[in-house]
Design a protein around this motif. Structure first.
Motif, PDB file in Angstrom:
ATOM      1  N   THR A 357       0.815  -1.235   0.000  1.00  0.00           N
ATOM      2  CA  THR A 357       0.000   0.000   0.000  1.00  0.00           C
ATOM      3  C   THR A 357       0.846   1.282   0.000  1.00  0.00           C
ATOM      4  O   THR A 357       2.059   1.249  -0.117  1.00  0.00           O
ATOM      5  N   LYS A 358       0.135   2.402   0.188  1.00  0.00           N
ATOM      6  CA  LYS A 358       0.802   3.711   0.107  1.00  0.00           C
ATOM      7  C   LYS A 358       1.784   3.957   1.257  1.00  0.00           C
ATOM      8  O   LYS A 358       2.669   4.801   1.168  1.00  0.00           O
ATOM      9  N   THR A 359       1.646   3.198   2.333  1.00  0.00           N
ATOM     10  CA  THR A 359       2.585   3.366   3.454  1.00  0.00           C
ATOM     11  C   THR A 359       3.942   2.743   3.139  1.00  0.00           C
ATOM     12  O   THR A 359       4.910   2.950   3.870  1.00  0.00           O
ATOM     13  N   GLY A 360       3.995   1.975   2.081  1.00  0.00           N
ATOM     14  CA  GLY A 360       5.262   1.363   1.684  1.00  0.00           C
ATOM     15  C   GLY A 360       5.630   0.142   2.506  1.00  0.00           C
ATOM     16  O   GLY A 360       6.565  -0.593   2.172  1.00  0.00           O
ATOM     17  N   SER A 362       3.670  -2.787   5.516  1.00  0.00           N
ATOM     18  CA  SER A 362       2.588  -3.184   6.414  1.00  0.00           C
ATOM     19  C   SER A 362       3.269  -3.850   7.594  1.00  0.00           C
ATOM     20  O   SER A 362       4.061  -4.778   7.415  1.00  0.00           O
ATOM     21  N   GLY A 377      -1.600   0.863   4.907  1.00  0.00           N
ATOM     22  CA  GLY A 377      -2.329   1.897   4.171  1.00  0.00           C
ATOM     23  C   GLY A 377      -3.821   1.622   4.077  1.00  0.00           C
ATOM     24  O   GLY A 377      -4.603   2.506   3.718  1.00  0.00           O
ATOM     25  N   TRP A 378      -4.205   0.412   4.342  1.00  0.00           N
ATOM     26  CA  TRP A 378      -5.639   0.070   4.306  1.00  0.00           C
ATOM     27  C   TRP A 378      -5.971  -0.827   5.502  1.00  0.00           C
ATOM     28  O   TRP A 378      -5.540  -1.973   5.565  1.00  0.00           O
TER      29      TRP A 378
END
Ligand code: UGA
Ligand code: MN
Length: 475
Positions: A357-360, A362, A377-378
């Motif tokens: 995700t966008k956080t790069g 998890s 990110g989700w």
């Protein structure tokens, strides 16, 4: 040294020519001296040899090292003057039981380190007290391996596209039969060892060899095995499939005592996949588990790899009792140190996954050594917002939860599966990868490739392209 004794002897004989008594005396003296020197030298030689032996003990430890040591030992034993005295003693057992070992080990050792792993894993599953036999078998495997590969290649490629797990299994068996010496060597053997049939093929030679080894050299034992790893990999037919499996397979090849459960979203096994797995040489079991039709038809997100993973869980419920299971998608990237860490998980282990995700990344959030939440990110209302590559589960723990499985719910596969493992307390979750400060797995995604265009069969008739063409994926 020997040249010296001879000149001493002849000198004595020559000087005794003038007087017969003196000659007899000096001859007697010469013989005495000669014998004394000979016996003394022999004794010194034997003492030196014993010293040489004591400097090269069989160290208990790594299997490959055993092999090297044992071969050098046997080699020095062969040039020893006391070889005849020793001929019927303990070492004879080693050389008798494995003639191939003495002849091939030195050359084979360096080239087959990873093969050794395959074998020791195999033997380990078959019986606990294998002892030296695991390293001994490795040698014969090493020597015969190229032949096996050839027969595998042709047999499986020619077997055509008629699939089904049973078909593959038959092919494997016939190959095993052809390679008579390789009872326990085939890549799939660890899998089959877990299944009863091959445990039988693997056990007899191991037992026979260990009998000798134990009598004579109690220190000559294989290193104890770490807990087994079961890697469940969903896969499906597409242009990138063989490339992904090859890359992942060679990563897994660095890991000992591992069984790779490759499960294809298809109705039949594909001989090309089986051939690729054989070529890699990681112990594997290849199965199929098609996605149910109703999900295939849908225009919405599909539950990818779910029936595959549930098939893997079912396999473990029947064939595994200990160790750890891990879902490794075929397209991700794995640092092998995560496998060594996850082996020892008691319940559930978690760690960060890069490129999610966008956080790069998890990752579990750790504060003062405690799991306090999840970073992703989700989140989507998930209790466990983690990626498939970010957790592993103890087999025992799974088996204590007979209903645990993965739901056909896109986006919620990990969460659903982890929830189905209840009761699972947050404090029971082990935090790997340096307490989640490091990234050892990545959710890499391979660019989709268009199916290859059709080959002009008239133009390229009787060329290699006709063969390559069979390896390509067409719509
Ligand atoms: C992400 C997650 O990392 C997966 O663990 C999760 O299963 C997936 O989303 C999902 O929830 O759908 P992603 O890279 O998007 O993964 O998915 P893929 O890599 O395309 O598929 C995941 C696994 O399922 C792969 O090993 C793939 O070979 C297999 N797969 C995919 C099938 O078996 N059948 C398919 O139709 C598609
Ligand atoms: Mn993926």
């Amino acid at each position: 040294m020997k040249v010296n004794y001879i000149s001493l002897g002849t000198g004595g004989n020559g000087s005794g020519g003038s007087n017969s008594i003196g000659s007899k005396m000096s001859l007697g003296k010469s013989i005495k001296m000669y014998l004394t020197i000979f016996i003394a030298t022999t004794c010194i030689y034997m003492v030196l040899y014993q010293y040489h032996i004591s400097r090269e003990p069989f160290a208990a430890g790594e299997v490959v090292k055993h092999q090297e040591k044992s071969s050098s030992y046997i080699a020095s034993y062969l040039w020893s003057p006391i070889s005849l005295l020793l001929a019927n003693s303990s070492f004879n057992n080693n050389s008798n039981s494995t003639p191939t070992t003495t002849t091939t080990s030195t050359t084979a050792t360096t080239t087959t380190t990873t093969t050794t792993r395959t074998t020791s894993a195999t033997v380990g599953s078959a019986g606990e007290k294998v002892g030296s036999s695991s390293s001994l078998q490795t040698v014969s495997l090493a020597a015969a391996r190229p032949t096996l590969h050839t027969s595998l290649g042709t047999a499986q490629l020619r077997s055509g596209s008629v699939g089904g797990h049973r078909k593959t299994a038959t092919t494997k068996q016939s190959i095993t039969r052809t390679a008579t010496k390789l009872t326990t060597t085939k890549a799939t053997t660890m899998a089959k060892t877990t299944a009863k049939e091959s445990a039988q093929t693997a056990t007899p030679p191991a037992t026979a060899l260990s009998e000798h080894a134990h009598k004579t050299r109690p220190t000559f034992v294989a290193a104890s095995k770490p807990p087994p790893l079961y890697i469940i990999t969903p896969t499906y037919r597409r242009p990138e499939q063989l490339a992904e499996l090859t890359r992942l397979g060679y990563t897994l090849k660095h890991v000992v005592n591992l069984l790779w459960l490759v499960i294809e979203d298809a109705n039949h096994t594909n001989p090309l996949v089986a051939h690729t797995l054989d070529r890699i040489g990681v112990p594997y079991e290849y199965m199929v588990a098609p996605m149910p039709e109703k999900y295939k038809q849908t225009k919405r997100a599909k539950p990818r790899g779910v029936s595959n993973r549930n098939r893997g869980l079912e396999y473990l419920r029947h064939h595994a009792n200990e160790g750890v299971l891990y879902f490794a998608d075929d397209d991700n990237t794995y640092d092998i140190s995560i496998f060594e860490q996850m082996r020892y998980i008691n319940k559930v282990g978690m760690w960060p996954v890069g490129l999610v995700t966008k956080t790069g990344v998890s990752s579990p959030i750790i504060q003062e050594g405690k799991l306090v939440g999840y970073y992703d990110g989700w989140i989507g209302g998930r209790k466990y917002p983690v990626d498939m590559a970010g957790f592993a589960v103890s087999v025992k723990f799974l088996k204590e939860r007979p209903n645990a499985q993965m739901p056909f719910k896109p986006g919620y596969e990990e969460d659903g599966f982890l929830r189905s493992l209840a009761p699972l307390d947050n404090t029971d979750i082990e935090l790997l990868a340096d307490e989640c400060r490091d990234i050892l797995t990545w959710h890499t995604q391979t660019k989709k490739n268009a199916p290859a265009q059709a080959l002009n069969r008239t133009r390229y008739k009787n060329t290699n392209l006709e063969h390559i063409d069979k390896l390509l994926v067409r719509p």
